[in-house]
Design an enzyme around this catalytic site. Structure first.
Site, PDB file in Angstrom:
ATOM      1  N   PRO A 134      -4.436  17.091   0.366  1.00 35.75           N
ATOM      2  CA  PRO A 134      -3.838  18.041  -0.571  1.00 35.75           C
ATOM      3  C   PRO A 134      -2.649  18.750   0.082  1.00 35.75           C
ATOM      4  CG  PRO A 134      -6.233  18.275  -0.508  1.00 35.75           C
ATOM      5  CD  PRO A 134      -5.860  17.359   0.617  1.00 35.75           C
ATOM      6  N   GLN A 249       1.141  -5.924   4.969  1.00 31.16           N
ATOM      7  CA  GLN A 249       0.039  -6.540   4.229  1.00 31.16           C
ATOM      8  C   GLN A 249      -0.408  -5.649   3.072  1.00 31.16           C
ATOM      9  OE1 GLN A 249      -2.924  -8.955   6.215  1.00 31.16           O
ATOM     10  NE2 GLN A 249      -4.545  -7.680   5.393  1.00 31.16           N
ATOM     11  N   GLU A 250      -0.474  -4.352   3.304  1.00 28.23           N
ATOM     12  CA  GLU A 250      -0.862  -3.435   2.233  1.00 28.23           C
ATOM     13  C   GLU A 250       0.108  -3.532   1.063  1.00 28.23           C
ATOM     14  OE1 GLU A 250      -1.553   1.367   1.450  1.00 28.23           O
ATOM     15  OE2 GLU A 250      -1.026   0.641   3.451  1.00 28.23           O
TER      16      GLU A 250
END
Length: 385
Positions: A134, A249-250
């Site tokens: 947050p 890769q992500e």
């Protein structure tokens, strides 16, 4: 049979064709009949994971010695495509198998690999990675979550948000500061097994614009005591480097998903306009419809062709961060444009939640945000000029 005109890519071997067929049949039989209910419930059940594990659809690129499928990213791409073409865009398996498990495989100790990877492959463990916080989003150099070493333990404190698989996950890789005085060099990855972590608490399942069934959540860590062997790897301060190495890769996982969603949107629209009539003829007979779908099919085909080229380079170990950023940014931007045009051809029905094109429209929006916003992708590309 695909609605696109892209040829079978060179990396798509016969065993991958068979895997794609197997995965598609599994998704249609095991998940397809329940997708409407899961969508309405805004949740899918825990046994979804164990069924995927039993079918061999988890951790396909992890070596067999650790319980995985012994394949490559190409195997993950084929499976992820099957999930998306089958309509199960909310399933967190691509992150579990393509991000969480590879962190342990590539950076973990031998004991960590043997301890966690087989259970991730069966679905006994569900993986998540807790990065965003947050107020700081994905600014990983400035995370406020800390893991302070005290004797032979680490004490973990902090909160995370927007965490995929947050309600189901029982193995969570947490991005934390082991040296709060340092920036990137003070970041480490800590592995939390939630069943043995007093002080760990799941927050609410977050209400979202799309991906209703996905269990995106808040997570809280209050004096969670971890053994030192839950530091991923052997040395503190390696977390930022580990994260950066896995980004191509992500981003390709997102690109594969975007291409499959595009393909599904075009297929749904072609089917609809061939059945629906207006002013005494099929909607597909209007030149505007034909031109709109011709452009959508072309753009979806180009996207898949580029994505296939990037997959081949990734499997060979040749995909650089800039090209992966291009793939993530362009496919997700194009996805939004294609689905918008497809929805328009449905008329008022396209605005109705009961029509899959409506859900695709909502689900597609986040693709330009997660795994690095498209603005960040453009910044990375610009640095290469």
């Amino acid at each position: 049979m695909t609605v696109l005109s892209a040829p079978r890519p060179a990396w798509m071997s016969e065993d991958l064709v068979l895997l794609e067929e197997q995965a598609s049949r599994f998704v249609a039989a095991e998940y397809g009949p329940h997708l409407e209910k899961w969508h309405d419930d805004h949740f899918y059940p825990r046994e979804v994971w164990t069924k995927a594990g039993q079918a061999g659809l988890l951790c396909a690129m992890i070596p067999e010695e650790y319980g995985g499928g012994g394949g490559s990213f190409a195997h993950e791409a084929v499976i992820n495509r099957a999930f998306s073409l089958g309509g199960f865009d909310a399933f967190g398996a691509p992150l579990h198998s393509g991000i969480v498990a590879p962190y342990i495989w590539r950076f973990g100790t031998e004991e960590q690999k043997k301890r966690w990877l087989p259970k991730l492959a069966t679905g006994e463990l569900v993986g998540a990675i807790a990065m965003s916080e947050p107020g700081t989003g994905s600014d990983l150099q400035n995370v406020r979550t800390t893991a302070v070493k005290k004797g032979n333990r680490y004490v973990l404190n902090g909160s995370k948000t927007f965490i995929t698989n947050g309600q189901h996950a029982n193995l969570i890789i947490v991005v934390a500061k082991t040296d709060p005085k340092e920036g990137a060099k003070g970041v480490s990855l800590m592995v939390v097994e939630t069943g043995d972590a007093p002080g760990f608490r799941r927050g609410r399942k977050l209400k979202k614009l799309g991906l209703d069934a996905a269990d995106t959540s808040e997570l809280f860590f209050e004096d969670v005591s971890l053994p030192t062997e839950n530091l991923l790897g052997t040395d503190e301060g390696q977390g930022f480097v580990q994260l950066m190495k896995e980004l191509p890769q992500e981003r390709m996982i997102v690109a594969v998903h975007a291409c499959a969603m595009m393909e599904r949107a075009v297929a749904l629209t072609v089917d609809y306009v061939k059945q629906r009539t207006a002013f005494g003829k099929k909607i597909v007979e209007f030149q505007n419809t034909q031109f709109e779908l011709a452009e959508c099919k072309t753009e979806a085909t180009i996207a898949k062709s580029f994505c296939d080229q990037c997959i081949e380079r990734l499997v060979k170990g040749e995909l650089d961060t800039v090209t992966a950023s291009m793939a993530k940014y362009w496919t997700t931007d194009t996805l939004g444009k294609v689905i918008d045009r497809c929805l328009q051809l449905f008329g008022g029905y396209g605005f109705m939640d009961e029509y899959p094109i409506s859900r695709l429209y909502r689900d597609a929006r986040v693709m330009r945000i997660y795994a690095g916003t498209n603005e960040i992708m453009k910044l990375l590309i610009a640095r290469s000029l």
